[in-house]
Write an enzyme that holds these catalytic residues in place. Structure first.
Site, PDB file in Angstrom:
ATOM      1  N   ASP A   1      22.762 -53.285 -32.643  1.00 21.83           N
ATOM      2  CA  ASP A   1      23.492 -54.356 -31.917  1.00 21.83           C
ATOM      3  C   ASP A   1      23.482 -55.725 -32.913  1.00 21.83           C
ATOM      4  O   ASP A   1      24.087 -55.695 -33.864  1.00 21.83           O
ATOM      5  CB  ASP A   1      22.916 -54.607 -30.691  1.00 21.83           C
ATOM      6  CG  ASP A   1      23.504 -55.500 -29.551  1.00 21.83           C
ATOM      7  OD1 ASP A   1      24.666 -56.023 -30.328  1.00 21.83           O
ATOM      8  OD2 ASP A   1      23.314 -55.858 -28.677  1.00 21.83           O
TER       9      ASP A   1
ATOM     10  N   VAL B   1      26.021 -50.073 -22.630  1.00 25.04           N
ATOM     11  CA  VAL B   1      26.162 -48.535 -22.650  1.00 25.04           C
ATOM     12  C   VAL B   1      24.721 -47.926 -22.107  1.00 25.04           C
ATOM     13  O   VAL B   1      23.587 -48.597 -22.502  1.00 25.04           O
ATOM     14  CB  VAL B   1      26.194 -47.974 -23.880  1.00 25.04           C
ATOM     15  CG1 VAL B   1      27.823 -48.127 -24.142  1.00 25.04           C
ATOM     16  CG2 VAL B   1      25.864 -47.964 -25.122  1.00 25.04           C
TER      17      VAL B   1
ATOM     18  N   ASP C   1      18.836 -47.474 -21.629  1.00 25.09           N
ATOM     19  CA  ASP C   1      18.651 -47.672 -20.320  1.00 25.09           C
ATOM     20  C   ASP C   1      19.014 -49.040 -19.789  1.00 25.09           C
ATOM     21  O   ASP C   1      19.647 -49.880 -20.704  1.00 25.09           O
ATOM     22  CB  ASP C   1      17.128 -47.763 -19.836  1.00 25.09           C
ATOM     23  CG  ASP C   1      16.608 -49.008 -20.443  1.00 25.09           C
ATOM     24  OD1 ASP C   1      16.950 -49.297 -21.959  1.00 25.09           O
ATOM     25  OD2 ASP C   1      15.863 -49.671 -19.986  1.00 25.09           O
TER      26      ASP C   1
ATOM     27  N   ARG D   1      18.279 -43.239 -18.427  1.00 24.67           N
ATOM     28  CA  ARG D   1      17.887 -42.756 -19.863  1.00 24.67           C
ATOM     29  C   ARG D   1      18.302 -41.062 -19.692  1.00 24.67           C
ATOM     30  O   ARG D   1      18.605 -40.732 -20.655  1.00 24.67           O
ATOM     31  CB  ARG D   1      16.531 -42.824 -20.114  1.00 24.67           C
ATOM     32  CG  ARG D   1      16.110 -44.279 -20.445  1.00 24.67           C
ATOM     33  CD  ARG D   1      14.800 -44.238 -21.140  1.00 24.67           C
ATOM     34  NE  ARG D   1      14.280 -45.610 -21.304  1.00 24.67           N
ATOM     35  CZ  ARG D   1      14.384 -46.496 -21.954  1.00 24.67           C
ATOM     36  NH1 ARG D   1      15.241 -46.439 -23.054  1.00 24.67           N
ATOM     37  NH2 ARG D   1      13.798 -47.822 -21.907  1.00 24.67           N
TER      38      ARG D   1
HETATM   39  P1  IMP Z   1      19.288 -55.237 -31.871  1.00 25.88           P
HETATM   40  O1  IMP Z   1      17.871 -55.550 -32.123  1.00 25.88           O
HETATM   41  O2  IMP Z   1      20.010 -56.342 -31.306  1.00 25.88           O
HETATM   42  O3  IMP Z   1      20.262 -54.650 -32.900  1.00 25.88           O
HETATM   43  O4  IMP Z   1      19.410 -54.418 -30.572  1.00 25.88           O
HETATM   44  C1  IMP Z   1      18.879 -53.038 -30.786  1.00 25.88           C
HETATM   45  C2  IMP Z   1      18.223 -52.541 -29.480  1.00 25.88           C
HETATM   46  O5  IMP Z   1      18.662 -53.337 -28.309  1.00 25.88           O
HETATM   47  C3  IMP Z   1      18.300 -50.916 -29.339  1.00 25.88           C
HETATM   48  O6  IMP Z   1      17.150 -50.340 -29.820  1.00 25.88           O
HETATM   49  C4  IMP Z   1      18.428 -50.698 -27.763  1.00 25.88           C
HETATM   50  O7  IMP Z   1      16.922 -50.532 -27.120  1.00 25.88           O
HETATM   51  C5  IMP Z   1      18.653 -52.209 -27.408  1.00 25.88           C
HETATM   52  N1  IMP Z   1      20.184 -52.081 -27.041  1.00 25.88           N
HETATM   53  C6  IMP Z   1      21.000 -52.784 -27.362  1.00 25.88           C
HETATM   54  N2  IMP Z   1      22.391 -52.729 -26.897  1.00 25.88           N
HETATM   55  C7  IMP Z   1      22.245 -51.766 -25.645  1.00 25.88           C
HETATM   56  C8  IMP Z   1      23.176 -51.299 -24.876  1.00 25.88           C
HETATM   57  O8  IMP Z   1      24.173 -51.296 -24.816  1.00 25.88           O
HETATM   58  N3  IMP Z   1      22.530 -50.392 -23.858  1.00 25.88           N
HETATM   59  C9  IMP Z   1      21.150 -50.298 -23.998  1.00 25.88           C
HETATM   60  N4  IMP Z   1      20.177 -50.849 -24.979  1.00 25.88           N
HETATM   61  C10 IMP Z   1      20.579 -51.603 -26.161  1.00 25.88           C
END
Ligand code: IMP
Ligand code: MG
Length: 172
Positions: free
Chosen positions: A100, A150, A156, A162
């Site tokens: 993300d 999602v 989750d 999950r």
């Molecule tokens: P980032 O650190 O912002 O890249 O987010 C990554 C982490 O956020 C992932 O490992 C997920 O655990 C959680 N995450 C990000 N987007 C979603 C989503 O749409 N659904 C569920 N978990 C998410």
């Protein structure tokens, strides 16, 4: 109870793509010592399904990291301080469910960088098309998806959903 949202990726599509990724990863690391690190809890099912395509010598680690509460990133990663292993001279592949902002993967990667690994690569099942706040380039990506929240196949919302075999989007 009806399931929330609508299906974005069916179980069949996910399994087909995970197999392709697994075979590509296997080919890439042929003859090399590989340690796969799965970021829990989200990559639980993806990691398990992917690992079934990899050779028996593969080392496996699970790191439990957390950054999300509900649908929002807290902007901080909890759990890295207790993650360490023997990576000297090894090829490390970090596996996560979804990319993300890039915060989680960039911090996990930087944590290993300080530990003398031969090489570090990243694999994600989903790549959300959002502006990255942290620079991360996965070597293997399952699917690119729009900026939607999602659930399912490990992902989750407040610990629920999950166990779904498909991935569903909570927005239209
Ligand atoms: P980032 O650190 O912002 O890249 O987010 C990554 C982490 O956020 C992932 O490992 C997920 O655990 C959680 N995450 C990000 N987007 C979603 C989503 O749409 N659904 C569920 N978990 C998410
Ligand atoms: Mg996660």
């Amino acid at each position: 109870m009806p399931l929330p949202g609508k299906t974005l990726l069916s179980a069949t599509r996910i399994q087909k793509r995970v197999r392709e990724l697994g075979l590509s990863i296997r080919r890439h690391y042929q003859g090399k010592n590989l340690t796969v690190i799965g970021l829990m809890d989200g990559s639980l099912f993806f990691l398990a399904d992917l690992l079934r395509h990899l050779p028996p010598e593969t080392h496996i680690e699970c790191w439990r990291l957390k950054s999300y509460v509900g649908r929002q990133s807290t902007g901080k990663i909890e759990g890295l301080q207790s993650c360490s292993g023997m990576y000297s001279g090894r090829h490390v592949l970090i596996v996560d469910d979804i990319l993300d902002s890039g915060l989680t993967l960039s911090q996990a990667r930087d944590h290993i960088r300080s530990q003398d690994a031969e090489d570090i690569k990243l694999c994600v099942l989903l790549d959300k098309k959002v502006p990255r706040t942290h620079q991360v380039e996965p070597h293997w990506t399952g699917f690119e998806i729009p900026n939607l929240f999602v659930i399912g196949y490990g992902l989750d919302l407040n610990h629920q959903y999950r166990t779904l075999r498909m991935i569903r989007s909570l927005e239209d």
